[in-house]
Design a protein around this motif. Structure first.
Motif, PDB file in Angstrom:
ATOM      1  N   ASP A   1       1.098  -1.289   0.155  1.00  0.00           N
ATOM      2  CA  ASP A   1      -0.373   0.338   0.073  1.00  0.00           C
ATOM      3  C   ASP A   1       1.080   1.485   0.196  1.00  0.00           C
ATOM      4  OD1 ASP A   1       0.790   0.094   2.471  1.00  0.00           O
ATOM      5  OD2 ASP A   1      -0.710   0.417   3.537  1.00  0.00           O
ATOM      6  N   MET A   2       2.359   1.430  -0.322  1.00  0.00           N
ATOM      7  CA  MET A   2       3.443   2.700  -0.311  1.00  0.00           C
ATOM      8  C   MET A   2       3.031   2.642  -1.265  1.00  0.00           C
ATOM      9  SD  MET A   2       7.103   2.786   1.196  1.00  0.00           S
ATOM     10  CE  MET A   2       7.739   4.476   1.845  1.00  0.00           C
ATOM     11  N   PRO A   3       2.754   3.616  -1.942  1.00  0.00           N
ATOM     12  CA  PRO A   3       2.684   4.266  -3.099  1.00  0.00           C
ATOM     13  C   PRO A   3       4.162   4.775  -3.286  1.00  0.00           C
ATOM     14  CG  PRO A   3       2.113   6.915  -1.273  1.00  0.00           C
ATOM     15  CD  PRO A   3       2.930   5.283  -0.965  1.00  0.00           C
ATOM     16  N   TRP A   4       4.168   4.582  -5.101  1.00  0.00           N
ATOM     17  CA  TRP A   4       5.494   4.714  -5.509  1.00  0.00           C
ATOM     18  C   TRP A   4       5.819   5.130  -6.737  1.00  0.00           C
ATOM     19  CZ3 TRP A   4       9.815   3.780  -3.924  1.00  0.00           C
ATOM     20  CH2 TRP A   4      11.584   3.335  -5.161  1.00  0.00           C
ATOM     21  N   PRO A   5       6.157   6.125  -7.131  1.00  0.00           N
ATOM     22  CA  PRO A   5       7.690   6.673  -6.266  1.00  0.00           C
ATOM     23  C   PRO A   5       6.972   7.459  -5.515  1.00  0.00           C
ATOM     24  CG  PRO A   5       7.268   7.286  -8.923  1.00  0.00           C
ATOM     25  CD  PRO A   5       6.443   6.700  -9.162  1.00  0.00           C
ATOM     26  N   PRO A   6       7.380   7.996  -4.452  1.00  0.00           N
ATOM     27  CA  PRO A   6       7.032   8.786  -3.572  1.00  0.00           C
ATOM     28  C   PRO A   6       7.526   9.783  -4.408  1.00  0.00           C
ATOM     29  CG  PRO A   6       9.250   7.331  -2.799  1.00  0.00           C
ATOM     30  CD  PRO A   6       8.728   6.849  -4.464  1.00  0.00           C
ATOM     31  N   ALA A   7       5.899  10.604  -3.638  1.00  0.00           N
ATOM     32  CA  ALA A   7       5.877  12.011  -3.538  1.00  0.00           C
ATOM     33  C   ALA A   7       6.531  13.128  -3.357  1.00  0.00           C
ATOM     34  CB  ALA A   7       4.337  12.988  -3.175  1.00  0.00           C
ATOM     35  N   THR A   8       7.459  12.909  -2.641  1.00  0.00           N
ATOM     36  CA  THR A   8       8.568  14.385  -2.143  1.00  0.00           C
ATOM     37  C   THR A   8       9.831  13.509  -2.803  1.00  0.00           C
ATOM     38  OG1 THR A   8       9.349  12.245  -0.637  1.00  0.00           O
ATOM     39  CG2 THR A   8       7.810  14.578  -0.234  1.00  0.00           C
ATOM     40  N   LEU A   9      10.311  12.571  -4.147  1.00  0.00           N
ATOM     41  CA  LEU A   9      11.316  12.021  -4.956  1.00  0.00           C
ATOM     42  C   LEU A   9      11.467  13.187  -6.301  1.00  0.00           C
ATOM     43  CD1 LEU A   9      13.463  10.338  -4.297  1.00  0.00           C
ATOM     44  CD2 LEU A   9      11.995   9.066  -6.049  1.00  0.00           C
ATOM     45  N   PRO A  10      12.526  13.857  -6.094  1.00  0.00           N
ATOM     46  CA  PRO A  10      12.739  14.978  -7.065  1.00  0.00           C
ATOM     47  C   PRO A  10      11.844  14.188  -8.326  1.00  0.00           C
ATOM     48  CG  PRO A  10      14.480  15.251  -5.786  1.00  0.00           C
ATOM     49  CD  PRO A  10      13.949  13.796  -5.487  1.00  0.00           C
ATOM     50  N   ALA A  11      11.680  15.157  -9.593  1.00  0.00           N
ATOM     51  CA  ALA A  11      10.710  14.508 -10.174  1.00  0.00           C
ATOM     52  C   ALA A  11      12.137  13.988 -11.796  1.00  0.00           C
ATOM     53  CB  ALA A  11      10.489  15.292 -10.969  1.00  0.00           C
TER      54      ALA A  11
END
Length: 467
Positions: free
Chosen positions: A353-363
């Protein structure tokens, strides 16, 4: 079960999987090639079973027949609805089409609502007591049976597909809701047409509305009209008073006749149309909210045997520590001359259930982020990719609340052998103790030069990942 539900990939895959199970009740199919192909296509064991079923289904013609059912389903539903509407128009014609233009309101109400009330009662009984005879007496079952017969003919795979679909719905306790959606929808359409025909006739022709009896007391009709009119009155429909009810046939005033007509219309709308519309919407909502439960029962002996066969095909995995390696030794990484200016972001054994890629990861780097489940084939594929690229930096994203094990240690050492540096971002950390547990583990296993932190900015700092 609507045609939209038939087109949902998860449900159609489950139907094919269950259909193969029922087909193999008469003897196992030759599945050697299907097993190998399914094992190579999917990593998850349940998905491997589904892939095997899809391959076998294509071979024996299940998917083409299910596709024909999808094409025929709306046409069969339209034809069934047309028959019910014609029957409804026939009832309306009997009520307002008489040559004498005299309507017995009680008989009219009973003829228009009688069958509806009986079928609604059977559906409610089938809802609380899921007995097959109640469900098969519905318009939904008739629609499903006709669709299967038209799509498959006499020699097709229709029986096994119907058995699989209804079995899935029964297991999820959705069978009465699926059949109810079809039945309530058809009844709603029928009542809408009947009301439109009645209102048109009552608006442009003159009728005499009354009641007749031989053995009942007049007071019975007064009480019956008042009781039946109570709920429609809440929606603004008029109710004939005692004087209007007791008036001799034909003696009621024009206003009284209008009250009778609106009372009859209100009763049909409130006790016929509105309940069917409400139940159709409720059935659709229940189906939508529980659709994820439409899955095979993986605890069945049949599926347990298949899962065991796939497990036996998996390559052997080493679960103990390498006895020949000195515990705590720091592994060496590649020299700078062999590295390419590339970065890898890898999610390792993260919760589903953990979203991937993380929203805080640089685009800039999120687009190339990968995620593996820790299985042996996925690890081998990732290590082969690292061996070809030799990236300068690998950022591994791990779940901070999870506990590192020997498999994690071994994989980190293998990654270090193909890159310049490896960093750990401990995502979703529940607290400092979880992070410290990872740091202590890295120190004890000789991997202390791997930077581990629960802050993404710290994991990216002073690294090519921050560029």
């Amino acid at each position: 079960m609507t045609n939209t539900a038939l087109r949902e990939p998860a449900f159609t895959d489950a139907v094919i999987t269950e259909a193969i199970r029922w087909t193999e009740q008469n003897g196992p199919l030759d599945d050697a090639q299907a097993l190998r192909t399914a094992a190579s296509r999917a990593v998850d064991s349940h998905r491997q079973v589904t892939e095997r079923a899809l391959l076998l289904g294509e071979r024996i013609g299940l998917q083409p027949e299910l596709a024909r059912a999808r094409q025929w389903a709306p046409w069969v539903l339209l034809g069934l609805a047309a028959l019910i509407v014609v029957a409804g128009l026939g009832l309306a014609g009997n009520v307002v089409g008489g040559g004498e233009r005299h309507i017995n309101v009680i008989v009219a109400l009973a003829s228009l609502l009688g069958l509806h009330a009986l079928t609604l009662l059977l559906w409610l009984v089938g809802l609380w007591l899921p007995i097959g005879s109640f469900n098969t007496a519905s318009l939904g079952w008739i629609w499903l049976s006709l669709t299967a017969r038209v799509a498959g003919g006499k020699r097709g795979q229709a029986p096994v597909l119907v058995r699989a679909a209804t079995g899935l719905l029964s297991r999820a306790k959705l069978l009465p809701w699926a059949f109810g959606l079809v039945s309530h929808g058809i009844w709603s359409l029928s009542f809408a047409v009947v009301l439109a025909a009645m209102l048109f006739a009552l608006a442009f022709r003159s009728y005499t509305l009354s009641w007749e009896t031989t053995i009942l007391e007049p007071e019975f009709f007064v009480r019956a009209v008042q009781a039946l009119g109570w709920l429609p009155a809440k929606l603004g429909f008029p109710v004939p008073d005692a004087a209007t009810v007791m008036a001799a046939p034909g003696a009621a005033s024009a206003g009284g006749q209008r009250t009778w007509a609106l009372w009859l219309t209100g009763c049909i709308a409130v006790y016929g149309l509105l309940p069917r519309i409400a139940l159709a919407l409720l059935s659709a909502g229940v189906l939508r909210s529980r659709r994820k439960a439409l899955q095979p029962d993986w605890h069945e002996p049949y599926y347990r045997k298949l899962l065991a066969r796939f497990a036996a095909m998996a390559p052997a995995a080493i679960v103990d520590a390498d006895l020949g390696r000195l515990r705590g030794a720091t592994p060496s990484s590649l020299p700078a001359s062999e590295l390419q200016d590339a970065i890898f972001v890898l999610g390792f054994e993260l919760p589903p259930d953990m979203p991937w890629p993380p929203a805080t990861l640089p685009a800039a780097i999120a687009a190339q982020a990968q995620r593996i489940d820790g299985s042996a084939p996925a690890r081998r594929a990732l290590l082969d990719q690292l061996a070809r690229v030799h990236p300068r930096t690998v950022l591994m994203v791990c779940h901070a609340a999870s506990s590192p094990d020997r498999g994690t240690e071994r994989f980190l050492r293998e990654v270090l052998a193909h890159c310049g540096e490896c960093r750990l971002w401990l995502a979703d950390s529940p607290g400092a103790s979880a992070t410290q547990r990872w740091l202590d583990w890295l120190r004890d296993t000789g991997l202390e030069r791997i930077i581990a932190t629960d802050r993404l900015d710290a994991a990216l700092s002073e690294s090519a990942l921050a560029q």
